[in-house]
Enzyme design. Structure first.
Site, PDB file in Angstrom:
ATOM      1  N   GLY A 157       0.798  -1.230   0.000  1.00  0.00           N
ATOM      2  CA  GLY A 157       0.000   0.000   0.000  1.00  0.00           C
ATOM      3  C   GLY A 157       0.824   1.269   0.000  1.00  0.00           C
ATOM      4  N   GLY A 191       2.543   2.455  -2.732  1.00  0.00           N
ATOM      5  CA  GLY A 191       2.773   2.977  -4.080  1.00  0.00           C
ATOM      6  C   GLY A 191       4.084   2.504  -4.680  1.00  0.00           C
ATOM      7  N   ASP A 223       4.576  -0.588 -14.066  1.00  0.00           N
ATOM      8  CA  ASP A 223       5.028  -1.312 -12.874  1.00  0.00           C
ATOM      9  C   ASP A 223       5.488  -2.722 -13.234  1.00  0.00           C
ATOM     10  OD1 ASP A 223       4.044   0.992 -11.802  1.00  0.00           O
ATOM     11  OD2 ASP A 223       2.236   0.079 -10.973  1.00  0.00           O
ATOM     12  N   SER A 228       4.461  -0.657  -5.839  1.00  0.00           N
ATOM     13  CA  SER A 228       4.116  -1.778  -6.718  1.00  0.00           C
ATOM     14  C   SER A 228       4.258  -3.146  -6.069  1.00  0.00           C
ATOM     15  CB  SER A 228       4.951  -1.749  -8.000  1.00  0.00           C
ATOM     16  OG  SER A 228       4.666  -0.613  -8.728  1.00  0.00           O
ATOM     17  N   SER A 229       3.744  -3.275  -4.862  1.00  0.00           N
ATOM     18  CA  SER A 229       3.743  -4.605  -4.253  1.00  0.00           C
ATOM     19  C   SER A 229       2.854  -5.552  -5.055  1.00  0.00           C
ATOM     20  CB  SER A 229       3.302  -4.538  -2.787  1.00  0.00           C
ATOM     21  OG  SER A 229       2.021  -3.970  -2.684  1.00  0.00           O
TER      22      SER A 229
HETATM   23  C1  GLA Z   1       0.415   3.513 -10.888  1.00  0.00           C
HETATM   24  C2  GLA Z   1       0.064   2.642 -12.096  1.00  0.00           C
HETATM   25  C3  GLA Z   1       1.091   2.845 -13.219  1.00  0.00           C
HETATM   26  C4  GLA Z   1       1.310   4.323 -13.526  1.00  0.00           C
HETATM   27  C5  GLA Z   1       1.542   5.109 -12.244  1.00  0.00           C
HETATM   28  C6  GLA Z   1       1.619   6.598 -12.487  1.00  0.00           C
HETATM   29  O1  GLA Z   1       1.611   3.067 -10.328  1.00  0.00           O
HETATM   30  O2  GLA Z   1       0.049   1.293 -11.733  1.00  0.00           O
HETATM   31  O3  GLA Z   1       0.666   2.141 -14.365  1.00  0.00           O
HETATM   32  O4  GLA Z   1       0.235   4.847 -14.254  1.00  0.00           O
HETATM   33  O5  GLA Z   1       0.538   4.866 -11.282  1.00  0.00           O
HETATM   34  O6  GLA Z   1       2.732   6.909 -13.265  1.00  0.00           O
END
Ligand code: GLA
Length: 409
Positions: free
Chosen positions: A141, A143, A194, A145-146
């Site tokens: 949670g 941001g 991500d 990318s877990s």
């Molecule tokens: C999230 C989304 C990504 C990207 C970012 C913003 O992480 O998963 O695909 O859009 O926001 O850059």
């Protein structure tokens, strides 16, 4: 009362974590796993909210990874447990996987074989199901990318089990399946940055990802050599509106592209930006579209300039581009929040060469490029600023560009 020192979120020791997870798998399922694979979380150096409009991004993989011990089955059942989720085992027949099913975190596991099959991959490892045990070391949670790390760890395991060559082309195929799983099964309409970062990054560098043609160029990022460090600040601010706001921004840029008669905003040349903005400004809701498009077009240009500086070994000069990115995300794209702005302002006031929010925004994490010797000072200053405002204590991570998804055992 004195403020407690900044808390750093540790990166796992890969070999030891994989060994321990194999032991846990034996306990859980009564047999050895076929292997243990892991995939990293990411931070995006620059190129935010442009991966769903054909833009450029410059993410790097974190040393913080999610591990999956996995053993194939033959009866079409996916059984999955997680060391972090105390709720026991989730069982999903592959035949029941689809839009919105299963719900919850198991979507990021069971969605992957489903998406690989949708995209034309074949093999018993995709239809036969598997037992899996997950151990996540990417803060959840935040941001970072877990969720992509979980998908990509499963994808690299299944890719290997169906004998997919794990070169960049093979990894690009896995990344696009992971994005499909996230979009359809988990129901989050994100771009592909991500998953590309988690699968296609290499140790010691970032990737310049071109989301218009899905190509990747490796860009060396020798922070230590430049006497620098990349400090990640997990603000721990909840981003409860993130889903709806993310979709709304996506809808804005899609509508703007339609009005401009282009496939995506990548097609708007920075030299022609003023003319494009004038056209949009004439629309009834033009004021908002003008700001959204100005962010996307200038951000893509900043990514290009950042990559050029990195390639020229001028890493210490990228700070102003990071700052401009944050200001654009705050003012024009409106995806920042109090905690992210406070982090960025405080880091800048304590020696950061540049700082910006990273990822989707509305909470989550920020990055600051700082002199290697001033990391603790910057972190302490941010922690003190949060305490001074009565905000929940943030957490810190050191971002050393790490390897993409791979087998550990
Ligand atoms: C999230 C989304 C990504 C990207 C970012 C913003 O992480 O998963 O695909 O859009 O926001 O850059």
């Amino acid at each position: 009362m004195s403020t407690p020192g900044p808390e750093f979120f540790p990166a796992p020791d890969r070999a030891r974590t994989a060994q321990a997870l194999a032991g846990e798998f034996r306990t859980a399922y009564g047999t050895d796993p076929e292997g243990v694979w892991s995939a990293p979380g990411r931070v995006n150096l620059i190129g935010e909210h442009v991966d769903y409009t054909g833009g450029l991004c410059l993410p790097l993989a974190l040393p913080h990874r999610t591990f999956v011990a996995l053993r194939p089955r033959t009866d079409g059942l996916v059984r999955v447990r997680s060391l972090q989720e105390g709720s026991g085992e989730v069982q999903v027949p592959l035949a029941e996987v689809g839009a919105g099913s299963p719900a919850g975190w198991a979507a990021y596991v069971a969605g992957v074989p489903w998406a690989l099959l949708q995209n034309g991959f074949e093999g018993l490892a995709l239809t036969g199901g598997f037992d899996a045990l997950v151990d996540g070391h990417v803060p959840y949670g935040s941001g970072l990318s877990s969720s992509a790390a979980l998908e990509c760890a499963v994808a690299v395991a299944l890719g290997e089990l169906v004998d997919l060559p794990l070169d960049d082309t093979g990894r690009a195929g896995l990344a696009s399946a992971c994005q499909l799983a996230e979009n359809v099964v988990a129901g989050a309409n994100t771009g592909g940055m991500d998953q590309a970062a988690s699968l296609r990054c290499r140790q010691g560098g970032a990737i310049l990802l071109d989301t218009d043609d899905d190509s990747v160029t490796q860009v060396a990022l020798d922070l230590a050599g430049a006497g620098l460090a990349l400090l990640v600040v997990d603000t721990r601010a909840a981003h409860s509106h993130a889903g709806g706001e993310y979709g709304a921004r996506r809808a804005d840029v899609e509508r703007a592209a339609d009005l401009l008669g282009v496939a995506n905003l990548r097609a708007v040349d920075p030299a022609g930006l003023d003319a494009a903005l004038a056209r949009l400004g004439a629309e009834p809701d033009g004021e908002v579209l003008v700001r959204r498009v100005r962010h996307a077009v200038t951000e893509i240009d900043r990514v290009r300039r950042t990559a050029e500086l990195l390639r020229a070994g001028r890493t210490d000069e990228v700070g102003p581009l990071l700052d401009a990115s944050h200001d654009s995300l705050r003012e024009d794209y409106e995806v920042s929040c109090t905690e992210l702005d406070l982090t960025v302002d405080t880091a800048r006031a304590h020696g950061a060469l540049g700082a910006r929010m990273t990822g989707g925004g509305f909470g989550g994490s920020a990055i600051a490029l700082v002199a290697a010797g001033r990391v603790e000072e910057a972190a302490a200053a941010v922690a003190a600023a949060f305490a001074g405002r009565g905000l929940r204590a943030p957490r810190f991570l050191s971002a050393l560009p790490a390897e993409g998804a791979a087998r550990d055992l």
